[in-house]
Scaffold this motif. Structure first.
Motif, PDB file in Angstrom:
ATOM      1  N   ALA A  54       0.871  -1.142   0.019  1.00 36.19           N
ATOM      2  CA  ALA A  54      -0.019   0.108  -0.013  1.00 36.19           C
ATOM      3  C   ALA A  54       0.683   1.189  -0.044  1.00 36.19           C
ATOM      4  O   ALA A  54       0.640   2.099  -0.766  1.00 36.19           O
ATOM      5  CB  ALA A  54      -0.871   0.006   1.188  1.00 36.19           C
ATOM      6  N   ALA A  55       1.954   1.468   0.721  1.00 38.58           N
ATOM      7  CA  ALA A  55       2.669   2.470   1.076  1.00 38.58           C
ATOM      8  C   ALA A  55       3.393   2.328  -0.451  1.00 38.58           C
ATOM      9  O   ALA A  55       3.709   3.907  -0.984  1.00 38.58           O
ATOM     10  CB  ALA A  55       3.779   2.129   1.949  1.00 38.58           C
ATOM     11  N   HIS A  56       3.865   1.592  -1.095  1.00 36.52           N
ATOM     12  CA  HIS A  56       4.594   1.508  -2.291  1.00 36.52           C
ATOM     13  C   HIS A  56       3.939   2.246  -3.378  1.00 36.52           C
ATOM     14  O   HIS A  56       4.108   3.050  -3.902  1.00 36.52           O
ATOM     15  CB  HIS A  56       5.092   0.044  -2.741  1.00 36.52           C
ATOM     16  N   ALA A  57       2.504   1.695  -3.480  1.00 33.81           N
ATOM     17  CA  ALA A  57       1.374   2.093  -4.481  1.00 33.81           C
ATOM     18  C   ALA A  57       1.279   3.581  -4.368  1.00 33.81           C
ATOM     19  O   ALA A  57       1.174   4.379  -5.482  1.00 33.81           O
ATOM     20  CB  ALA A  57       0.205   1.218  -4.676  1.00 33.81           C
ATOM     21  N   ILE A  58       0.874   4.025  -3.003  1.00 31.53           N
ATOM     22  CA  ILE A  58       0.341   5.611  -2.998  1.00 31.53           C
ATOM     23  C   ILE A  58       1.907   6.459  -3.284  1.00 31.53           C
ATOM     24  O   ILE A  58       1.729   7.353  -3.807  1.00 31.53           O
ATOM     25  CB  ILE A  58       0.149   5.729  -1.602  1.00 31.53           C
ATOM     26  N   SER A  59       3.056   5.985  -2.842  1.00 29.92           N
ATOM     27  CA  SER A  59       4.141   6.666  -2.938  1.00 29.92           C
ATOM     28  C   SER A  59       4.565   6.908  -4.141  1.00 29.92           C
ATOM     29  O   SER A  59       5.548   7.786  -4.690  1.00 29.92           O
ATOM     30  CB  SER A  59       5.221   6.148  -2.082  1.00 29.92           C
ATOM     31  N   LYS A  60       4.327   6.072  -5.189  1.00 34.75           N
ATOM     32  CA  LYS A  60       4.582   5.736  -6.738  1.00 34.75           C
ATOM     33  C   LYS A  60       3.726   7.042  -7.503  1.00 34.75           C
ATOM     34  O   LYS A  60       4.167   7.283  -8.630  1.00 34.75           O
ATOM     35  CB  LYS A  60       4.609   4.610  -7.223  1.00 34.75           C
ATOM     36  N   SER A  61       2.813   7.397  -6.928  1.00 33.41           N
ATOM     37  CA  SER A  61       1.624   8.238  -7.731  1.00 33.41           C
ATOM     38  C   SER A  61       2.246   9.672  -7.238  1.00 33.41           C
ATOM     39  O   SER A  61       2.104  10.490  -6.562  1.00 33.41           O
ATOM     40  CB  SER A  61       0.559   7.982  -7.026  1.00 33.41           C
ATOM     41  N   SER A  62       2.844  10.187  -8.624  1.00 30.31           N
ATOM     42  CA  SER A  62       3.535  11.469  -8.518  1.00 30.31           C
ATOM     43  C   SER A  62       2.503  12.625  -8.408  1.00 30.31           C
ATOM     44  O   SER A  62       2.734  13.791  -8.033  1.00 30.31           O
ATOM     45  CB  SER A  62       4.685  11.661  -9.450  1.00 30.31           C
ATOM     46  N   LYS A  63       1.311  12.173  -9.063  1.00 30.75           N
ATOM     47  CA  LYS A  63       0.222  13.174  -9.336  1.00 30.75           C
ATOM     48  C   LYS A  63      -0.742  13.681  -8.161  1.00 30.75           C
ATOM     49  O   LYS A  63      -1.018  14.626  -7.662  1.00 30.75           O
ATOM     50  CB  LYS A  63      -0.487  13.159 -10.502  1.00 30.75           C
ATOM     51  N   GLY A 262      14.581 -10.583   4.423  1.00 34.68           N
ATOM     52  CA  GLY A 262      14.880  -9.030   4.816  1.00 34.68           C
ATOM     53  C   GLY A 262      15.969  -8.249   4.043  1.00 34.68           C
ATOM     54  O   GLY A 262      16.022  -7.269   3.569  1.00 34.68           O
ATOM     55  N   GLU A 263      17.080  -9.171   3.856  1.00 33.93           N
ATOM     56  CA  GLU A 263      18.118  -8.491   3.061  1.00 33.93           C
ATOM     57  C   GLU A 263      18.087  -8.464   1.603  1.00 33.93           C
ATOM     58  O   GLU A 263      18.288  -7.605   1.069  1.00 33.93           O
ATOM     59  CB  GLU A 263      19.412  -9.457   3.418  1.00 33.93           C
ATOM     60  N   LYS A 264      17.470  -9.864   1.327  1.00 31.67           N
ATOM     61  CA  LYS A 264      17.414  -9.761  -0.274  1.00 31.67           C
ATOM     62  C   LYS A 264      16.283  -8.860  -0.972  1.00 31.67           C
ATOM     63  O   LYS A 264      16.580  -8.733  -1.904  1.00 31.67           O
ATOM     64  CB  LYS A 264      17.120 -11.420  -0.511  1.00 31.67           C
ATOM     65  N   ILE A 265      15.335  -8.767  -0.235  1.00 33.20           N
ATOM     66  CA  ILE A 265      13.944  -8.427  -0.722  1.00 33.20           C
ATOM     67  C   ILE A 265      13.474  -6.789  -0.060  1.00 33.20           C
ATOM     68  O   ILE A 265      13.292  -5.934  -0.709  1.00 33.20           O
ATOM     69  CB  ILE A 265      12.799  -9.217  -1.030  1.00 33.20           C
ATOM     70  N   PHE A 266      13.282  -7.173   1.389  1.00 26.64           N
ATOM     71  CA  PHE A 266      12.669  -5.808   2.150  1.00 26.64           C
ATOM     72  C   PHE A 266      13.457  -4.599   2.104  1.00 26.64           C
ATOM     73  O   PHE A 266      13.105  -3.629   1.964  1.00 26.64           O
ATOM     74  CB  PHE A 266      12.086  -6.514   3.169  1.00 26.64           C
ATOM     75  N   GLU A 267      14.780  -4.767   2.348  1.00 23.92           N
ATOM     76  CA  GLU A 267      15.770  -3.835   2.445  1.00 23.92           C
ATOM     77  C   GLU A 267      15.743  -2.871   0.956  1.00 23.92           C
ATOM     78  O   GLU A 267      15.733  -1.602   0.990  1.00 23.92           O
ATOM     79  CB  GLU A 267      17.329  -4.252   2.699  1.00 23.92           C
ATOM     80  N   PRO A 268      16.008  -3.441  -0.137  1.00 22.60           N
ATOM     81  CA  PRO A 268      15.974  -2.755  -1.342  1.00 22.60           C
ATOM     82  C   PRO A 268      14.472  -1.975  -1.484  1.00 22.60           C
ATOM     83  O   PRO A 268      14.650  -0.918  -2.171  1.00 22.60           O
ATOM     84  CB  PRO A 268      16.209  -3.747  -2.455  1.00 22.60           C
ATOM     85  N   TRP A 269      13.426  -2.528  -1.147  1.00 25.86           N
ATOM     86  CA  TRP A 269      12.145  -2.316  -1.434  1.00 25.86           C
ATOM     87  C   TRP A 269      12.098  -0.833  -0.564  1.00 25.86           C
ATOM     88  O   TRP A 269      11.490   0.063  -0.919  1.00 25.86           O
ATOM     89  CB  TRP A 269      11.111  -3.339  -0.975  1.00 25.86           C
ATOM     90  N   VAL A 270      12.358  -1.301   0.696  1.00 23.78           N
ATOM     91  CA  VAL A 270      12.400  -0.277   1.734  1.00 23.78           C
ATOM     92  C   VAL A 270      13.248   1.137   1.426  1.00 23.78           C
ATOM     93  O   VAL A 270      12.762   2.368   1.369  1.00 23.78           O
ATOM     94  CB  VAL A 270      12.572  -0.512   3.114  1.00 23.78           C
ATOM     95  N   ASP A 271      14.295   0.696   0.874  1.00 25.55           N
ATOM     96  CA  ASP A 271      15.317   1.836   0.197  1.00 25.55           C
ATOM     97  C   ASP A 271      14.602   2.780  -0.817  1.00 25.55           C
ATOM     98  O   ASP A 271      14.668   3.997  -0.849  1.00 25.55           O
ATOM     99  CB  ASP A 271      16.633   1.314   0.185  1.00 25.55           C
ATOM    100  N   GLN A 272      13.883   1.970  -1.649  1.00 23.87           N
ATOM    101  CA  GLN A 272      13.151   2.655  -2.722  1.00 23.87           C
ATOM    102  C   GLN A 272      12.069   3.626  -2.166  1.00 23.87           C
ATOM    103  O   GLN A 272      11.962   4.633  -2.717  1.00 23.87           O
ATOM    104  CB  GLN A 272      12.621   1.681  -3.776  1.00 23.87           C
ATOM    105  N   MET A 273      11.268   3.055  -1.440  1.00 22.56           N
ATOM    106  CA  MET A 273      10.382   3.656  -0.827  1.00 22.56           C
ATOM    107  C   MET A 273      10.808   5.065  -0.129  1.00 22.56           C
ATOM    108  O   MET A 273      10.157   6.009  -0.054  1.00 22.56           O
ATOM    109  CB  MET A 273       9.514   2.738   0.129  1.00 22.56           C
ATOM    110  N   LYS A 274      11.842   4.834   0.666  1.00 28.55           N
ATOM    111  CA  LYS A 274      12.507   6.030   1.481  1.00 28.55           C
ATOM    112  C   LYS A 274      12.853   7.085   0.476  1.00 28.55           C
ATOM    113  O   LYS A 274      12.595   8.058   0.673  1.00 28.55           O
ATOM    114  CB  LYS A 274      13.690   5.339   2.217  1.00 28.55           C
ATOM    115  N   ASN A 276      11.364   7.871  -2.228  1.00 31.46           N
ATOM    116  CA  ASN A 276      10.081   8.136  -2.617  1.00 31.46           C
ATOM    117  C   ASN A 276       9.302   9.132  -1.499  1.00 31.46           C
ATOM    118  O   ASN A 276       8.308   9.508  -1.688  1.00 31.46           O
ATOM    119  CB  ASN A 276       9.167   7.194  -3.348  1.00 31.46           C
ATOM    120  N   GLY A 277       9.961   9.299  -0.417  1.00 30.18           N
ATOM    121  CA  GLY A 277       9.593   9.943   0.730  1.00 30.18           C
ATOM    122  C   GLY A 277       8.528   9.167   1.971  1.00 30.18           C
ATOM    123  O   GLY A 277       8.159  10.083   2.686  1.00 30.18           O
TER     124      GLY A 277
END
Length: 560
Positions: A54-63, A262-274, A276-277
């Motif tokens: 949910a956080a990922h999908a909302i944060s990707k919406s630039s408009k 956590g290291e393989k998937i969640f860390e890079p995912w969380v870093d990308q979301m960070k 995006n704010g």
């Protein structure tokens, strides 16, 4: 024009520009007159697959002008599947189980490889055969179905799955279940009808032999729905089995995470979301909800930091509950405000079942034929799996590096009788089970270290009648509350991690005012023979219902 007049005109134009430029900018940024619009605040409670999605999908919406904050009581994102646990010696990192990605996880695969652009073979294993064990030894082998001759789904699985001890007559007794799979189309009506009965009772009524049920279906339900079939909704069992096993011949083919998730998937995912704010608040527990006075809306959330005890209050324009059944139950029981509302009150009916994850580090190598295995017959009513971690992760992976012998993960589901044991008792029991299955090489090996992870009431329990209490994507009582996770009702048809991820996108779409399926990869259409069976089932019920299939009796009505 004289110099004095020109100078005066310049001052006038400069003054006007000081007024009009900000005004015009405000129009372009807000679409209306007035000051810059204030960002809306979305608070996501829970950092598992649903909350992160949910956080990922909302944060990707630039408009859309949203500030997203993810709150989780754990110290690291990932929910139930997070890592960050330690072995009993404190020397080795561990996680809650070994995590698989099945063939139908199209949306998660898109996240990993299209969005995060993670290196395929570095994070996931290749497809491999899987085994099934009992105290007698090896019982069945699941092949790599995509490597077999392609046949209609159901037929391919029946022909290519190798049951070593289960007689063909018992296997054949399962065929009446085709009637139930044909009728159960994942619709609201089908869920309500089949949720009334347990999967075991459905099998008994349809004439599935006791041996076929005990050795083929019960292990599947215990490891797929985390409870015995007598305590699982037939609707949940049919939906789960169709998604993981029968949607296509390759549905049960699975790839495993080659390291701690956590290291393989969640860390890079969380870093990308960070980037995006998105703000993350780990080690933070939600302890209260404050409404807008006179409205059915949450205005703010009260939190406490579990490390230092400090409290804080967060404003919220919308709230996403992305937690499991037990946590929803707990929120309602501790919040008089939430308990006022009908769709929250029913969450008090929901409950979870317990998981015990163990990882044993040996001084010697123990040969295993299959890297991933399901088990049955060890503890009554308890599901069990075991994994050869070195085979899956690789000998040089951080999780196993420096261990002289095998590293074997053994996980238990519906494990309340086991999590009450102390660590030494658990290690001894797990070792004895491995000795029975793997023989002398296991008996000759010694345990150097072990990780024991107890998750009381940690996974959702789909008991008969539970569907009526499950949340929908949007609350019917509170105007700014949404839900995500695999306990949430969804017509997508997926299960487990894929369902949690999909419902996170569905919640984001509802918040952003989009179509419900925007950005979601649908499941492939039913194969022709499956679709034909469902058409025939609907036609039969329509005939008996005077032209209305909804009024016609279902298979459940005939059996009961």
């Amino acid at each position: 024009m004289s110099n004095a007049k020109a100078q005066t005109a310049c001052f006038i134009l400069l003054g006007l520009s000081q007024f009009f430029v900000p005004y015009v900018c405000s129009l372009s940024s807000t679409g209306r007159t007035g000051a810059m619009s204030k960002p809306k605040k979305c608070v996501v409670i829970g950092a598992g697959w649903g909350g992160l999605s949910a956080a990922h999908a909302i944060s990707k919406s630039s408009k859309d002008n949203w500030e997203v904050t993810v709150i989780d009581a754990a110290s690291r994102p990932g929910g139930l599947v997070r890592d960050g646990f330690k072995s009993t010696s404190g020397e080795r990192n561990a996680e809650a189980g070994q995590h698989g990605f099945w063939d139908c996880y199209a949306n998660i695969y898109s996240l990993l490889f299209d969005d995060l652009k993670l290196p395929d073979n570095e994070i996931l294993s290749q497809y491999a055969e899987q085994g099934q064990y009992s105290p007698r030894g090896l019982e069945a082998v699941w092949p790599i179905y995509r490597d077999q001759l392609k046949l209609p789904t159901g037929l391919g699985q029946a022909l290519f799955t190798r049951f070593l001890n289960l007689p063909l007559t018992d296997i054949a007794s399962a065929w009446p279940l085709v009637l139930a799979f044909s009728e159960f189309d994942d619709s609201e009506a089908a869920w309500k009808k089949y949720d009334e009965v347990s999967f075991r009772d459905l099998c008994v009524k349809l004439g599935v032999s006791k041996r076929c049920y005990d050795e083929a279906f019960e292990p599947m339900i215990l490891t797929g729905l985390f409870a015995p079939g007598r305590e699982c909704s037939a609707a949940a069992a049919l939906g789960m089995a169709y998604f993981f096993v029968l949607r296509s011949q390759t549905a049960f083919d699975v790839r495993w995470c080659r390291g701690n998730i956590g290291e393989k998937i969640f860390e890079p995912w969380v870093d990308q979301m960070k980037g995006n704010g998105v703000e993350f608040m780990p080690s933070t527990r939600v302890i209260g909800f404050h409404p807008v006075e006179g409205q059915d809306t949450i205005q703010s959330i009260e939190c406490v930091n579990v490390a230092d005890g400090t409290t804080s209050t967060m404003e919220a324009d919308c709230v996403v509950f992305a937690v499991g059944a037990n946590a929803l139950n707990t929120f309602v029981s501790r919040s008089p405000f939430l308990a006022r509302y009908p769709d929250f009150t029913k969450f008090s009916n929901l409950r979870g079942t317990s998981v015990l994850a163990t990882r044993l580090y040996f001084d010697k190598a123990i040969p295993t034929t299959y890297s991933a295995n399901a088990c049955w017959g060890f503890d009554d009513g308890v599901g069990m799996t075991f994994f050869d971690i070195k085979k899956i992760h690789g000998d040089d992976a951080p999780a196993v590096k420096g261990t002289p012998g095998s590293v074997i993960e053994v996980d238990f589901y519906h494990a309340d009788p086991l999590i009450v044991l102390n660590d030494d008792e658990i290690i001894s029991r797990v070792k004895s089970y491995l000795d029975k299955m793997l023989g002398n090489p296991s008996k000759d090996a010694n345990v150097l270290d072990a990780a024991i992870v107890r998750l009381p009431k940690g996974v959702n329990w789909y008991f008969p009648g539970s569907y009526a209490s499950m949340p929908s994507i949007k609350s019917t009582s509170l105007s700014n509350v949404y839900f995500a996770g695999d306990i949430v009702r969804s017509r997508h048809g997926s299960w487990s991690q894929e369902k949690a991820y999909v419902t996170g996108i569905e919640a984001a779409n509802a918040i952003l005012g989009r179509n419900g399926d925007e950005g979601i990869i649908p499941l492939e259409a039913d194969e022709p023979h499956v679709n034909a069976g469902r058409i025939a089932s609907t036609a039969f019920r329509s005939l008996l219902g005077g032209g209305d299939a909804g009024k016609g009796p279902s298979l459940v009505d005939f059996l009961w």
